[in-house]
Design a protein around this motif. Structure first.
Motif, mmCIF file in Angstrom:
data_model
loop_
_atom_site.group_PDB
_atom_site.id
_atom_site.type_symbol
_atom_site.label_atom_id
_atom_site.label_comp_id
_atom_site.label_asym_id
_atom_site.label_seq_id
_atom_site.Cartn_x
_atom_site.Cartn_y
_atom_site.Cartn_z
ATOM 1 N N SER A 75 0.816 -1.219 0.000
ATOM 2 C CA SER A 75 0.000 0.000 0.000
ATOM 3 C C SER A 75 0.847 1.265 0.000
ATOM 4 C CB SER A 75 -0.939 0.005 1.207
ATOM 5 O OG SER A 75 -0.197 0.158 2.402
ATOM 6 N N GLN A 76 2.159 1.124 0.074
ATOM 7 C CA GLN A 76 3.036 2.291 0.136
ATOM 8 C C GLN A 76 3.649 2.651 -1.216
ATOM 9 O OE1 GLN A 76 5.664 1.921 3.495
ATOM 10 N NE2 GLN A 76 3.988 1.282 4.809
ATOM 11 N N GLY A 77 3.109 2.102 -2.289
ATOM 12 C CA GLY A 77 3.522 2.514 -3.625
ATOM 13 C C GLY A 77 4.828 1.920 -4.113
ATOM 14 N N LEU A 78 5.324 0.881 -3.460
ATOM 15 C CA LEU A 78 6.548 0.226 -3.911
ATOM 16 C C LEU A 78 6.259 -0.594 -5.161
ATOM 17 C CD1 LEU A 78 7.632 -0.945 -0.372
ATOM 18 C CD2 LEU A 78 8.761 0.839 -1.724
ATOM 19 N N ASP A 79 7.272 -0.765 -5.991
ATOM 20 C CA ASP A 79 7.096 -1.572 -7.197
ATOM 21 C C ASP A 79 7.079 -3.063 -6.883
ATOM 22 O OD1 ASP A 79 7.111 0.561 -9.252
ATOM 23 O OD2 ASP A 79 9.132 0.910 -8.485
ATOM 24 N N GLU A 80 7.925 -3.472 -5.927
ATOM 25 C CA GLU A 80 8.012 -4.870 -5.524
ATOM 26 C C GLU A 80 8.231 -4.939 -4.022
ATOM 27 O OE1 GLU A 80 11.349 -6.522 -7.602
ATOM 28 O OE2 GLU A 80 10.355 -6.447 -9.535
ATOM 29 N N VAL A 81 7.757 -6.023 -3.417
ATOM 30 C CA VAL A 81 7.934 -6.237 -1.984
ATOM 31 C C VAL A 81 8.407 -7.667 -1.761
ATOM 32 C CG1 VAL A 81 6.755 -6.390 0.256
ATOM 33 C CG2 VAL A 81 6.192 -4.532 -1.331
ATOM 34 N N TYR A 82 9.344 -7.822 -0.845
ATOM 35 C CA TYR A 82 9.841 -9.134 -0.442
ATOM 36 C C TYR A 82 9.727 -9.291 1.061
ATOM 37 C CZ TYR A 82 11.949 -10.222 -4.954
ATOM 38 O OH TYR A 82 12.133 -10.512 -6.281
ATOM 39 N N LEU A 83 9.470 -10.514 1.489
ATOM 40 C CA LEU A 83 9.601 -10.925 2.874
ATOM 41 C C LEU A 83 10.899 -11.710 2.947
ATOM 42 C CD1 LEU A 83 8.630 -11.433 5.784
ATOM 43 C CD2 LEU A 83 7.283 -13.359 4.890
ATOM 44 N N LEU A 84 11.759 -11.360 3.889
ATOM 45 C CA LEU A 84 13.042 -12.045 4.054
ATOM 46 C C LEU A 84 13.123 -12.612 5.456
ATOM 47 C CD1 LEU A 84 15.959 -12.868 3.418
ATOM 48 C CD2 LEU A 84 16.645 -10.511 3.843
ATOM 49 N N HIS A 85 13.167 -13.926 5.545
ATOM 50 C CA HIS A 85 13.362 -14.597 6.824
ATOM 51 C C HIS A 85 14.841 -14.914 6.987
ATOM 52 C CE1 HIS A 85 8.972 -16.191 7.318
ATOM 53 N NE2 HIS A 85 9.112 -14.946 7.731
ATOM 54 N N VAL A 86 15.411 -14.433 8.075
ATOM 55 C CA VAL A 86 16.806 -14.694 8.406
ATOM 56 C C VAL A 86 16.795 -15.632 9.611
ATOM 57 C CG1 VAL A 86 19.012 -13.702 9.102
ATOM 58 C CG2 VAL A 86 17.487 -12.411 7.568
ATOM 59 N N PHE A 87 17.290 -16.850 9.408
ATOM 60 C CA PHE A 87 17.322 -17.851 10.467
ATOM 61 C C PHE A 87 18.724 -17.958 11.030
ATOM 62 C CE2 PHE A 87 13.840 -19.242 7.682
ATOM 63 C CZ PHE A 87 12.814 -19.374 8.605
ATOM 64 N N ASP A 88 18.827 -17.931 12.348
ATOM 65 C CA ASP A 88 20.108 -18.153 12.990
ATOM 66 C C ASP A 88 20.564 -19.563 12.612
ATOM 67 O OD1 ASP A 88 21.801 -16.778 15.318
ATOM 68 O OD2 ASP A 88 21.843 -18.968 15.573
ATOM 69 N N SER A 89 21.856 -19.740 12.396
ATOM 70 C CA SER A 89 22.371 -21.045 11.980
ATOM 71 C C SER A 89 22.119 -22.130 13.027
ATOM 72 C CB SER A 89 23.857 -20.954 11.631
ATOM 73 O OG SER A 89 24.592 -20.448 12.722
ATOM 74 N N SER A 90 21.878 -21.748 14.280
ATOM 75 C CA SER A 90 21.603 -22.738 15.332
ATOM 76 C C SER A 90 20.266 -23.451 15.124
ATOM 77 C CB SER A 90 21.612 -22.061 16.705
ATOM 78 O OG SER A 90 20.535 -21.137 16.793
ATOM 79 N N ILE A 91 19.389 -22.915 14.295
ATOM 80 C CA ILE A 91 18.085 -23.534 14.042
ATOM 81 C C ILE A 91 18.247 -24.786 13.182
ATOM 82 C CG2 ILE A 91 15.813 -23.194 12.971
ATOM 83 C CD1 ILE A 91 15.990 -20.270 13.834
ATOM 84 N N GLY A 92 19.277 -24.805 12.356
ATOM 85 C CA GLY A 92 19.584 -25.991 11.557
ATOM 86 C C GLY A 92 18.547 -26.306 10.505
ATOM 87 N N GLU A 93 18.264 -27.598 10.360
ATOM 88 C CA GLU A 93 17.365 -28.070 9.303
ATOM 89 C C GLU A 93 15.930 -27.598 9.472
ATOM 90 O OE1 GLU A 93 17.912 -29.573 6.306
ATOM 91 O OE2 GLU A 93 19.940 -28.981 6.882
ATOM 92 N N GLN A 94 15.522 -27.228 10.667
ATOM 93 C CA GLN A 94 14.168 -26.715 10.863
ATOM 94 C C GLN A 94 13.959 -25.448 10.038
ATOM 95 O OE1 GLN A 94 14.249 -26.641 15.259
ATOM 96 N NE2 GLN A 94 12.225 -27.607 15.087
ATOM 97 N N ALA A 95 15.025 -24.695 9.812
ATOM 98 C CA ALA A 95 14.918 -23.464 9.025
ATOM 99 C C ALA A 95 14.438 -23.767 7.613
ATOM 100 C CB ALA A 95 16.264 -22.744 8.991
ATOM 101 N N ARG A 96 14.955 -24.812 7.004
ATOM 102 C CA ARG A 96 14.549 -25.165 5.631
ATOM 103 C C ARG A 96 13.068 -25.543 5.569
ATOM 104 N NH1 ARG A 96 17.352 -22.673 2.081
ATOM 105 N NH2 ARG A 96 19.503 -22.630 2.752
ATOM 106 N N GLU A 97 12.585 -26.257 6.571
ATOM 107 C CA GLU A 97 11.169 -26.639 6.589
ATOM 108 C C GLU A 97 10.282 -25.408 6.785
ATOM 109 O OE1 GLU A 97 7.540 -28.564 6.468
ATOM 110 O OE2 GLU A 97 9.488 -29.093 5.634
#
Length: 164
Positions: A75-97
């Motif tokens: 709604s703020q007039g941007l051309d494109e929007v992304y959601l970026l999830h940054v997972f700490d490496s300690s989360i491991g394989e759960q991050a991929r799921e």
């Protein structure tokens, strides 16, 4: 030990990495206190304004975290929007799921989805489509300046624009 101290450190790291990938980073936390939600990272790519909503996870969390804010950025007039999830490496394989589940949900929207584990490069799992709320006529915006563009300008420029 966590990969990042806080989201502010994530923004700094991402600004550097995204610049290396050809995006011009225009600012972080753009519109804080003036836009709701603020734009965590505002970038430009090939003349198009790109807003990125960033969520940093130190522990497994809800896979849809941040989706509401990313959608609101449209709604703020941007051309494109992304959601970026940054997972700490300690989360491991759960991050991929969690990322897989988030990507499936994001595919139902016009926003894109990126994921990053630790200090890796951001990886786009879903590319953003154009903002369906941004109305254009022959390539020229019908609105003189979007909320995101106004928030990115210095306050003095805003005052001059409003006075004129």
């Amino acid at each position: 030990m966590a990969d990042f101290a806080d989201e502010g450190e994530v923004y700094t790291y991402l600004s550097h990495r995204l610049s290396e990938k050809g995006l011009k980073v225009l600012g972080t936390r753009v519109g804080a206190g003036r836009l709701s939600p603020d734009i965590d990272i505002l970038a430009e790519r090939e003349g198009r304004r790109v807003g990125i909503e960033v969520k940093y996870f130190r522990a497994p969390s809800r896979f849809y975290e941040g989706l509401d804010e990313a959608l609101a950025l449209l709604s703020q007039g941007l051309d494109e929007v992304y959601l970026l999830h940054v997972f700490d490496s300690s989360i491991g394989e759960q991050a991929r799921e969690l990322a897989r589940r988030a990507a499936e949900l994001v595919k139902l929207t016009p926003i894109g989805y990126m994921v990053m584990v630790g200090r890796s490069d951001p990886e786009a799992l879903v590319e953003a489509r154009g903002n369906p709320l941004k109305v254009t006529l022959r390539g020229a915006s019908l609105v003189s300046a979007s909320p995101a563009e106004r928030a990115a300008k210095p306050a003095a420029t805003d005052a001059a624009c409003e006075a004129g």
